[in-house]
Scaffold this motif. Structure first.
Motif, mmCIF file in Angstrom:
data_model
loop_
_atom_site.group_PDB
_atom_site.id
_atom_site.type_symbol
_atom_site.label_atom_id
_atom_site.label_comp_id
_atom_site.label_asym_id
_atom_site.label_seq_id
_atom_site.Cartn_x
_atom_site.Cartn_y
_atom_site.Cartn_z
ATOM 1 N N ARG A 1 40.737 103.003 91.066
ATOM 2 C CA ARG A 1 41.266 101.835 91.769
ATOM 3 C C ARG A 1 41.795 100.809 90.765
ATOM 4 N NH1 ARG A 1 38.466 97.007 93.727
ATOM 5 N NH2 ARG A 1 39.769 96.036 95.280
ATOM 6 N N ARG A 2 41.046 100.587 89.699
ATOM 7 C CA ARG A 2 41.489 99.640 88.671
ATOM 8 C C ARG A 2 42.787 100.109 88.015
ATOM 9 N NH1 ARG A 2 35.599 99.096 86.294
ATOM 10 N NH2 ARG A 2 34.850 97.348 87.556
ATOM 11 N N ILE A 3 42.841 101.374 87.683
ATOM 12 C CA ILE A 3 44.042 101.912 87.030
ATOM 13 C C ILE A 3 45.238 101.836 87.975
ATOM 14 C CG2 ILE A 3 45.103 103.999 86.083
ATOM 15 C CD1 ILE A 3 42.241 104.780 85.126
ATOM 16 N N LEU A 4 45.037 102.235 89.221
ATOM 17 C CA LEU A 4 46.132 102.179 90.195
ATOM 18 C C LEU A 4 46.615 100.747 90.398
ATOM 19 C CD1 LEU A 4 45.004 104.720 92.926
ATOM 20 C CD2 LEU A 4 47.086 104.842 91.557
ATOM 21 N N ALA A 5 45.687 99.805 90.462
ATOM 22 C CA ALA A 5 46.069 98.402 90.646
ATOM 23 C C ALA A 5 46.897 97.923 89.460
ATOM 24 C CB ALA A 5 44.825 97.534 90.821
ATOM 25 N N HIS A 6 46.484 98.282 88.258
ATOM 26 C CA HIS A 6 47.222 97.877 87.060
ATOM 27 C C HIS A 6 48.634 98.471 87.059
ATOM 28 C CE1 HIS A 6 48.125 96.917 82.906
ATOM 29 N NE2 HIS A 6 48.478 98.174 82.744
ATOM 30 N N VAL A 7 48.736 99.750 87.355
ATOM 31 C CA VAL A 7 50.043 100.424 87.354
ATOM 32 C C VAL A 7 50.939 99.850 88.454
ATOM 33 C CG1 VAL A 7 51.169 102.650 87.795
ATOM 34 C CG2 VAL A 7 49.193 102.528 86.272
ATOM 35 N N TYR A 8 50.365 99.589 89.626
ATOM 36 C CA TYR A 8 51.135 99.033 90.744
ATOM 37 C C TYR A 8 51.677 97.646 90.390
ATOM 38 C CZ TYR A 8 52.315 97.393 95.404
ATOM 39 O OH TYR A 8 52.983 96.881 96.486
ATOM 40 N N ILE B 1 56.013 93.854 88.911
ATOM 41 C CA ILE B 1 56.496 92.825 87.982
ATOM 42 C C ILE B 1 57.800 93.271 87.326
ATOM 43 C CG2 ILE B 1 56.015 91.727 85.755
ATOM 44 C CD1 ILE B 1 53.072 91.518 86.683
ATOM 45 N N ASN B 2 57.844 94.512 86.887
ATOM 46 C CA ASN B 2 59.055 94.993 86.216
ATOM 47 C C ASN B 2 60.221 95.166 87.178
ATOM 48 O OD1 ASN B 2 58.623 95.349 83.253
ATOM 49 N ND2 ASN B 2 56.776 96.293 84.056
ATOM 50 N N LEU B 3 59.949 95.469 88.443
ATOM 51 C CA LEU B 3 61.029 95.470 89.439
ATOM 52 C C LEU B 3 61.593 94.066 89.577
ATOM 53 C CD1 LEU B 3 59.978 97.704 92.467
ATOM 54 C CD2 LEU B 3 62.017 97.935 91.062
ATOM 55 N N ASP B 4 60.691 93.085 89.650
ATOM 56 C CA ASP B 4 61.111 91.697 89.803
ATOM 57 C C ASP B 4 61.948 91.246 88.608
ATOM 58 O OD1 ASP B 4 61.100 89.210 91.247
ATOM 59 O OD2 ASP B 4 59.701 88.447 89.739
ATOM 60 N N LEU B 5 61.577 91.710 87.415
ATOM 61 C CA LEU B 5 62.310 91.349 86.201
ATOM 62 C C LEU B 5 63.553 92.215 85.977
ATOM 63 C CD1 LEU B 5 59.289 90.859 83.770
ATOM 64 C CD2 LEU B 5 60.654 89.064 84.883
ATOM 65 N N GLY B 6 63.651 93.337 86.703
ATOM 66 C CA GLY B 6 64.783 94.243 86.547
ATOM 67 C C GLY B 6 64.695 95.104 85.295
ATOM 68 N N VAL B 7 63.484 95.348 84.811
ATOM 69 C CA VAL B 7 63.285 96.164 83.608
ATOM 70 C C VAL B 7 63.016 97.602 84.069
ATOM 71 C CG1 VAL B 7 62.006 96.419 81.453
ATOM 72 C CG2 VAL B 7 62.324 94.140 82.447
ATOM 73 N N LEU B 8 64.097 98.325 84.337
ATOM 74 C CA LEU B 8 63.986 99.636 84.968
ATOM 75 C C LEU B 8 63.262 100.696 84.128
ATOM 76 C CD1 LEU B 8 67.303 99.844 86.968
ATOM 77 C CD2 LEU B 8 65.055 99.101 87.707
ATOM 78 N N PRO B 9 63.380 100.710 82.795
ATOM 79 C CA PRO B 9 62.582 101.696 82.042
ATOM 80 C C PRO B 9 61.078 101.515 82.245
ATOM 81 C CG PRO B 9 64.348 100.856 80.661
ATOM 82 C CD PRO B 9 64.325 100.006 81.908
ATOM 83 N N ASN B 10 60.629 100.259 82.341
ATOM 84 C CA ASN B 10 59.207 100.009 82.586
ATOM 85 C C ASN B 10 58.818 100.352 84.025
ATOM 86 O OD1 ASN B 10 59.193 99.123 79.975
ATOM 87 N ND2 ASN B 10 58.781 96.984 80.460
ATOM 88 N N VAL B 11 59.747 100.162 84.957
ATOM 89 C CA VAL B 11 59.502 100.555 86.351
ATOM 90 C C VAL B 11 59.289 102.063 86.413
ATOM 91 C CG1 VAL B 11 60.581 100.751 88.634
ATOM 92 C CG2 VAL B 11 60.773 98.619 87.343
ATOM 93 N N GLU B 12 60.171 102.794 85.747
ATOM 94 C CA GLU B 12 60.060 104.257 85.727
ATOM 95 C C GLU B 12 58.758 104.695 85.065
ATOM 96 O OE1 GLU B 12 62.489 108.197 84.178
ATOM 97 O OE2 GLU B 12 63.363 106.228 83.862
ATOM 98 N N SER B 13 58.379 104.031 84.000
ATOM 99 C CA SER B 13 57.136 104.361 83.313
ATOM 100 C C SER B 13 55.927 104.157 84.225
ATOM 101 C CB SER B 13 56.993 103.502 82.053
ATOM 102 O OG SER B 13 55.750 103.730 81.436
ATOM 103 N N ALA B 14 55.893 103.033 84.917
ATOM 104 C CA ALA B 14 54.773 102.757 85.827
ATOM 105 C C ALA B 14 54.739 103.783 86.954
ATOM 106 C CB ALA B 14 54.880 101.343 86.386
#
Length: 102
Positions: A25-32, A37-50
């Motif tokens: 649950r902790r790991i999923l919450a962190h990844v989510y 956050i990265n979607l909001d910032l538009g940082v698509l490589p980090n979105v894909e990584s998450a």
């Protein structure tokens, strides 16, 4: 109730007394959160990584942890919701770009 909440409600009992469930649950919450956050910032490589991390967690829940099906279903619901958020982000970007060009 949003799609993620509905999916989680269908999973059944998620046992927070189980150390594997609590850690997952902790790991999923962190990844989510990282994904959102990265979607909001538009940082698509980090979105894909998450997103890929969430898919990996889902696979681990099924194949490695040998846990009951609830953990696999919960992580799958998170992956599905992350995909929905990404699709909405991409649709919004497309709509904004088409409004600027036309």
């Amino acid at each position: 109730m949003n799609a993620l909440a509905k999916a989680v409600a269908q999973v059944g009992k998620f046992d927070l007394a189980n150390p594997k469930h609590l850690a997952m649950r902790r790991i999923l919450a962190h990844v989510y959160v990282d994904h959102v956050i990265n979607l909001d910032l538009g940082v698509l490589p980090n979105v894909e990584s998450a997103f890929n991390q969430a898919v990996g967690i889902n696979s681990a829940a099924l194949w490695c942890l040998e846990d009951d099906i609830n953990l696999w279903k919960l992580s799958g619901a998170v992956v599905d919701h992350m995909k929905t958020l990404l699709e909405a982000y991409e649709a919004r970007r497309w709509h904004e770009s088409s409004n600027r060009s036309g």
